[in-house]
Design a protein around this motif. Structure first.
Motif, mmCIF file in Angstrom:
data_model
loop_
_atom_site.group_PDB
_atom_site.id
_atom_site.type_symbol
_atom_site.label_atom_id
_atom_site.label_comp_id
_atom_site.label_asym_id
_atom_site.label_seq_id
_atom_site.Cartn_x
_atom_site.Cartn_y
_atom_site.Cartn_z
ATOM 1 N N MET A 90 0.908 -1.204 -0.010
ATOM 2 C CA MET A 90 -0.099 0.170 -0.073
ATOM 3 C C MET A 90 0.848 1.154 0.139
ATOM 4 O O MET A 90 1.936 1.243 0.770
ATOM 5 N N THR A 91 0.600 2.252 -0.831
ATOM 6 C CA THR A 91 1.314 3.447 -0.975
ATOM 7 C C THR A 91 0.627 4.561 -0.391
ATOM 8 O O THR A 91 -0.557 4.701 -0.038
ATOM 9 N N SER A 92 1.501 5.516 0.321
ATOM 10 C CA SER A 92 0.820 6.595 0.948
ATOM 11 C C SER A 92 0.136 7.581 -0.065
ATOM 12 O O SER A 92 0.712 7.895 -1.059
ATOM 13 N N PRO A 93 -0.999 8.065 0.440
ATOM 14 C CA PRO A 93 -1.690 9.093 -0.453
ATOM 15 C C PRO A 93 -0.782 10.519 -0.543
ATOM 16 O O PRO A 93 -1.117 11.282 -1.409
ATOM 17 N N PHE A 94 0.087 10.768 0.240
ATOM 18 C CA PHE A 94 1.064 11.932 0.337
ATOM 19 C C PHE A 94 2.160 11.607 -0.803
ATOM 20 O O PHE A 94 2.909 12.677 -0.825
ATOM 21 N N LYS A 95 2.305 10.433 -1.433
ATOM 22 C CA LYS A 95 3.401 10.371 -2.321
ATOM 23 C C LYS A 95 3.028 10.675 -3.884
ATOM 24 O O LYS A 95 3.874 10.119 -4.840
ATOM 25 N N ARG A 145 7.416 18.212 -6.126
ATOM 26 C CA ARG A 145 7.729 17.290 -4.887
ATOM 27 C C ARG A 145 8.931 17.771 -4.411
ATOM 28 O O ARG A 145 8.978 17.911 -2.914
ATOM 29 N N TYR A 174 8.621 20.222 4.279
ATOM 30 C CA TYR A 174 8.662 19.334 5.317
ATOM 31 C C TYR A 174 9.995 19.589 5.938
ATOM 32 O O TYR A 174 10.056 19.230 7.324
#
Length: 122
Positions: free
Chosen positions: A1-6, A13, A20
């Motif tokens: 599962m990949t992060s929705p933030f990626k 980016r 960050y």
């Protein structure tokens, strides 16, 4: 599962990552006394490395050892934050994680002392 933030790519980016990183540095400066102390140590030692009569390679080692301690403190603080986020309950695994992060910082500080000592006294 990949992060929705990626989902970001390209320049966006990079801009996000820079933000960050800035936020992380500010959080460490505001909330971590050990990080602030290391910043002060770096503000003393890094300029000193540039006025000492040492080779460029030795100067690089002096500065690298100092910066490595900052990196280790950021990672140690991140470990502590994640452990505390999961639970404030005392647990042997939580203690191990925090103690290992602290041990990593001890090794990094020892590295500063050794590198500076070997170069200046050796």
């Amino acid at each position: 599962m990949t992060s929705p933030f990626k989902g970001q790519r390209g320049l966006q980016r990079i801009f996000n990552a820079a933000g960050y990183s800035r936020d992380g540095l500010l959080a460490a400066l505001r909330g971590e006394a050990a990080f602030r102390q290391l910043v002060l140590l770096n503000l003393l030692l890094v300029p000193l490395a540039f006025v000492l009569e040492v080779s460029r390679a030795e100067r690089a080692l002096l500065v690298a050892a100092c910066l490595l301690a900052l990196i280790v403190e950021l990672l140690n603080s991140a470990i502590e934050a994640v452990v505390d986020r999961i639970s404030l309950e005392r647990h042997p695994l939580s203690k191990n994680a925090k103690d290992m992060g602290s041990a990593a910082q001890l090794v990094a500080l020892t590295l500063i002392a050794l590198v500076w000592g070997i170069i200046l006294l050796g």
